[in-house]
Design a protein around this motif. Structure first.
Motif, PDB file in Angstrom:
ATOM      1  N   ALA A 121       3.547 -11.040   4.092  1.00 14.06           N
ATOM      2  CA  ALA A 121       2.252 -11.204   3.436  1.00 14.06           C
ATOM      3  C   ALA A 121       2.016  -9.977   2.573  1.00 14.06           C
ATOM      4  O   ALA A 121       2.089  -8.846   3.060  1.00 14.06           O
ATOM      5  CB  ALA A 121       1.135 -11.348   4.460  1.00 14.06           C
ATOM      6  N   VAL A 122       1.790 -10.197   1.289  1.00 17.37           N
ATOM      7  CA  VAL A 122       1.476  -9.102   0.370  1.00 17.37           C
ATOM      8  C   VAL A 122       0.001  -9.214   0.020  1.00 17.37           C
ATOM      9  O   VAL A 122      -0.448 -10.248  -0.496  1.00 17.37           O
ATOM     10  CB  VAL A 122       2.344  -9.158  -0.898  1.00 17.37           C
ATOM     11  CG1 VAL A 122       1.971  -8.013  -1.837  1.00 17.37           C
ATOM     12  CG2 VAL A 122       3.824  -9.082  -0.544  1.00 17.37           C
ATOM     13  N   ILE A 123      -0.755  -8.169   0.318  1.00 17.35           N
ATOM     14  CA  ILE A 123      -2.201  -8.178   0.136  1.00 17.35           C
ATOM     15  C   ILE A 123      -2.571  -7.259  -1.018  1.00 17.35           C
ATOM     16  O   ILE A 123      -2.205  -6.083  -1.027  1.00 17.35           O
ATOM     17  CB  ILE A 123      -2.928  -7.676   1.412  1.00 17.35           C
ATOM     18  CG1 ILE A 123      -2.299  -8.243   2.684  1.00 17.35           C
ATOM     19  CG2 ILE A 123      -4.414  -7.988   1.323  1.00 17.35           C
ATOM     20  CD1 ILE A 123      -2.391  -9.718   2.821  1.00 17.35           C
ATOM     21  N   GLY A 124      -3.308  -7.774  -1.999  1.00 15.17           N
ATOM     22  CA  GLY A 124      -3.726  -6.966  -3.125  1.00 15.17           C
ATOM     23  C   GLY A 124      -5.221  -7.080  -3.347  1.00 15.17           C
ATOM     24  O   GLY A 124      -5.753  -8.190  -3.441  1.00 15.17           O
ATOM     25  N   GLY A 125      -5.893  -5.950  -3.437  1.00 14.77           N
ATOM     26  CA  GLY A 125      -7.330  -5.953  -3.671  1.00 14.77           C
ATOM     27  C   GLY A 125      -7.676  -5.253  -4.968  1.00 14.77           C
ATOM     28  O   GLY A 125      -7.183  -4.154  -5.228  1.00 14.77           O
ATOM     29  N   GLY A 126      -8.495  -5.886  -5.804  1.00 14.66           N
ATOM     30  CA  GLY A 126      -8.906  -5.269  -7.061  1.00 14.66           C
ATOM     31  C   GLY A 126      -7.719  -4.996  -7.962  1.00 14.66           C
ATOM     32  O   GLY A 126      -6.835  -5.838  -8.127  1.00 14.66           O
ATOM     33  N   LEU A 127      -7.651  -3.776  -8.512  1.00 12.41           N
ATOM     34  CA  LEU A 127      -6.535  -3.428  -9.386  1.00 12.41           C
ATOM     35  C   LEU A 127      -5.235  -3.315  -8.601  1.00 12.41           C
ATOM     36  O   LEU A 127      -4.155  -3.314  -9.189  1.00 12.41           O
ATOM     37  CB  LEU A 127      -6.818  -2.120 -10.119  1.00 12.41           C
ATOM     38  CG  LEU A 127      -5.876  -1.816 -11.294  1.00 12.41           C
ATOM     39  CD1 LEU A 127      -5.985  -2.894 -12.377  1.00 12.41           C
ATOM     40  CD2 LEU A 127      -6.155  -0.447 -11.872  1.00 12.41           C
ATOM     41  N   GLY A 128      -5.323  -3.248  -7.278  1.00 13.09           N
ATOM     42  CA  GLY A 128      -4.124  -3.251  -6.455  1.00 13.09           C
ATOM     43  C   GLY A 128      -3.282  -4.493  -6.672  1.00 13.09           C
ATOM     44  O   GLY A 128      -2.088  -4.509  -6.357  1.00 13.09           O
ATOM     45  N   VAL A 129      -3.885  -5.539  -7.235  1.00 11.05           N
ATOM     46  CA  VAL A 129      -3.154  -6.759  -7.549  1.00 11.05           C
ATOM     47  C   VAL A 129      -2.033  -6.465  -8.539  1.00 11.05           C
ATOM     48  O   VAL A 129      -0.942  -7.044  -8.463  1.00 11.05           O
ATOM     49  CB  VAL A 129      -4.110  -7.829  -8.106  1.00 11.05           C
ATOM     50  CG1 VAL A 129      -3.349  -9.049  -8.614  1.00 11.05           C
ATOM     51  CG2 VAL A 129      -5.114  -8.243  -7.031  1.00 11.05           C
ATOM     52  N   ALA A 130      -2.284  -5.540  -9.477  1.00 13.01           N
ATOM     53  CA  ALA A 130      -1.268  -5.184 -10.469  1.00 13.01           C
ATOM     54  C   ALA A 130      -0.071  -4.510  -9.820  1.00 13.01           C
ATOM     55  O   ALA A 130       1.046  -4.571 -10.352  1.00 13.01           O
ATOM     56  CB  ALA A 130      -1.876  -4.267 -11.530  1.00 13.01           C
ATOM     57  N   ILE A 131      -0.284  -3.857  -8.682  1.00 13.54           N
ATOM     58  CA  ILE A 131       0.805  -3.229  -7.940  1.00 13.54           C
ATOM     59  C   ILE A 131       1.442  -4.237  -6.992  1.00 13.54           C
ATOM     60  O   ILE A 131       2.660  -4.229  -6.775  1.00 13.54           O
ATOM     61  CB  ILE A 131       0.290  -2.005  -7.152  1.00 13.54           C
ATOM     62  CG1 ILE A 131      -0.493  -1.061  -8.072  1.00 13.54           C
ATOM     63  CG2 ILE A 131       1.441  -1.268  -6.492  1.00 13.54           C
ATOM     64  CD1 ILE A 131      -1.159   0.089  -7.347  1.00 13.54           C
ATOM     65  N   ALA A 132       0.615  -5.114  -6.422  1.00  8.26           N
ATOM     66  CA  ALA A 132       1.124  -6.126  -5.499  1.00  8.26           C
ATOM     67  C   ALA A 132       2.063  -7.105  -6.203  1.00  8.26           C
ATOM     68  O   ALA A 132       3.034  -7.581  -5.612  1.00  8.26           O
ATOM     69  CB  ALA A 132      -0.040  -6.879  -4.860  1.00  8.26           C
ATOM     70  N   TYR A 133       1.768  -7.406  -7.463  1.00  8.09           N
ATOM     71  CA  TYR A 133       2.563  -8.394  -8.198  1.00  8.09           C
ATOM     72  C   TYR A 133       4.052  -8.050  -8.254  1.00  8.09           C
ATOM     73  O   TYR A 133       4.891  -8.869  -7.854  1.00  8.09           O
ATOM     74  CB  TYR A 133       1.986  -8.596  -9.599  1.00  8.09           C
ATOM     75  CG  TYR A 133       2.937  -9.268 -10.551  1.00  8.09           C
ATOM     76  CD1 TYR A 133       3.364 -10.581 -10.329  1.00  8.09           C
ATOM     77  CD2 TYR A 133       3.449  -8.592 -11.658  1.00  8.09           C
ATOM     78  CE1 TYR A 133       4.261 -11.192 -11.196  1.00  8.09           C
ATOM     79  CE2 TYR A 133       4.337  -9.194 -12.515  1.00  8.09           C
ATOM     80  CZ  TYR A 133       4.745 -10.488 -12.290  1.00  8.09           C
ATOM     81  OH  TYR A 133       5.640 -11.084 -13.131  1.00  8.09           O
ATOM     82  N   PRO A 134       4.457  -6.860  -8.756  1.00 10.07           N
ATOM     83  CA  PRO A 134       5.896  -6.591  -8.820  1.00 10.07           C
ATOM     84  C   PRO A 134       6.551  -6.516  -7.451  1.00 10.07           C
ATOM     85  O   PRO A 134       7.730  -6.874  -7.304  1.00 10.07           O
ATOM     86  CB  PRO A 134       5.984  -5.252  -9.566  1.00 10.07           C
ATOM     87  CG  PRO A 134       4.637  -4.640  -9.422  1.00 10.07           C
ATOM     88  CD  PRO A 134       3.666  -5.770  -9.355  1.00 10.07           C
ATOM     89  N   GLN A 135       5.812  -6.070  -6.431  1.00  8.98           N
ATOM     90  CA  GLN A 135       6.394  -6.010  -5.093  1.00  8.98           C
ATOM     91  C   GLN A 135       6.619  -7.416  -4.534  1.00  8.98           C
ATOM     92  O   GLN A 135       7.659  -7.708  -3.951  1.00  8.98           O
ATOM     93  CB  GLN A 135       5.499  -5.192  -4.169  1.00  8.98           C
ATOM     94  CG  GLN A 135       5.366  -3.738  -4.606  1.00  8.98           C
ATOM     95  CD  GLN A 135       5.120  -2.793  -3.448  1.00  8.98           C
ATOM     96  OE1 GLN A 135       5.387  -3.113  -2.304  1.00  8.98           O
ATOM     97  NE2 GLN A 135       4.618  -1.609  -3.745  1.00  8.98           N
TER      98      GLN A 135
END
Length: 280
Positions: A102-116
């Motif tokens: 499970a990859v969790i991204g919040g706010g701008l963290g979504v931009a970091i979650a995407y490549p991972q």
């Protein structure tokens, strides 16, 4: 100089830029970051690598307008250039041995979650990607996110997209439904990552967090990005940015993150005229 070859406004506060940086693109890997400087007087700011194209020699960055430097960066357009664009820095995301994540991204963290998430998905892992925004108008990269996972869950604080709640609630729902993750990766605001780690500690699910504190040089020399992990001092720029979330001292990290707010406010006041709104 590093030319801006593409600029795309993702929402009212978030912008995507594609930068011509062939040497960085040649070595870049998911999870790593760069440090840019706009001009000789500019501060050094780290941003996660959101994507790269080795053939074109470009690197994609995504940033939010939260201070003077990011507002100035947003004022630049295609054809303008950055003075410095250093990288890739940090350790890349490790995909070995992860089968269900499970990859969790919040706010701008979504931009970091995407490549991972994309790296794990491309490596054959089953990926649930859970991302959160304040409202549906702030949702970014929806098509890219859908292509980077097995299952995409988008939450909004106000429920304007029909799915109200926080990413932590969505994760708990998945766990209650019997989803057996071998790894959870959390990326975003420190309180959110801490909450995810609290949820996964008792069931003993390996949890990785991406720590992105203030950095200056990106080589571990300045010590500005130091963290306490498992009782030891680590540096996000060289030891991370990914760490075992169950070992991170989040209270210390949050306290350090608040240290430079007065300086940032002074910088914005110094450069922006209150009467005209123009840069001085």
């Amino acid at each position: 100089m590093y030319p801006i070859v593409k600029k795309r406004v993702l929402n009212e506060t978030v912008t995507l830029m594609e930068i011509e940086a062939p040497l960085v693109a040649r070595k870049a890997m998911p999870g790593q970051f760069i440090i840019f400087r706009i001009d000789e007087e500019g501060e050094r700011v780290p941003l996660t690598i959101a994507g790269y194209d080795r053939e074109k020699g470009t690197v994609t960055i995504i940033f939010q307008k939260v201070g003077y430097t990011t507002e100035k960066l947003d004022s630049l357009n295609e054809g303008d250039s950055l003075l410095d664009f250093v990288g890739p820095l940090g350790e890349p995301t490790k995909t070995e041995g992860i089968n269900r994540c499970a990859v969790i991204g919040g706010g701008l963290g979504v931009a970091i979650a995407y490549p991972q998430a994309k790296a794990l998905h491309d490596a054959g892992a089953e990926v649930d990607l859970i991302v959160g925004f304040r409202n549906e108008h702030l949702i970014i990269l929806k098509d890219e996110l859908e292509a980077a996972c097995t299952n995409l869950i988008i939450m909004t604080d106000d429920g304007s997209n029909g799915n109200k709640g926080f990413v932590t609630q969505a994760l708990q729902k998945q766990l209650d439904a019997g989803r057996n993750y071998d790894t959870v990766i959390a990326i975003g605001p420190l309180p959110m990552m801490k909450a995810v780690c609290d949820m996964t500690r008792e069931p003993k699910i390996k949890t990785i967090v991406s720590m992105n504190p203030i950095m200056i040089d990106g080589t571990g020399m300045c010590g500005g990005c130091r963290l306490t992990v498992g009782g030891e001092t680590k540096f996000a720029c060289v030891d991370g940015p990914d760490f075992d979330g169950h070992l991170v001292d989040f209270d210390e990290a949050m306290a350090r993150g608040r240290m430079f707010r007065p300086e940032e406010a002074k910088a914005r006041e110094k450069h922006i005229c209150r009467l005209t709104g123009e840069e001085r």
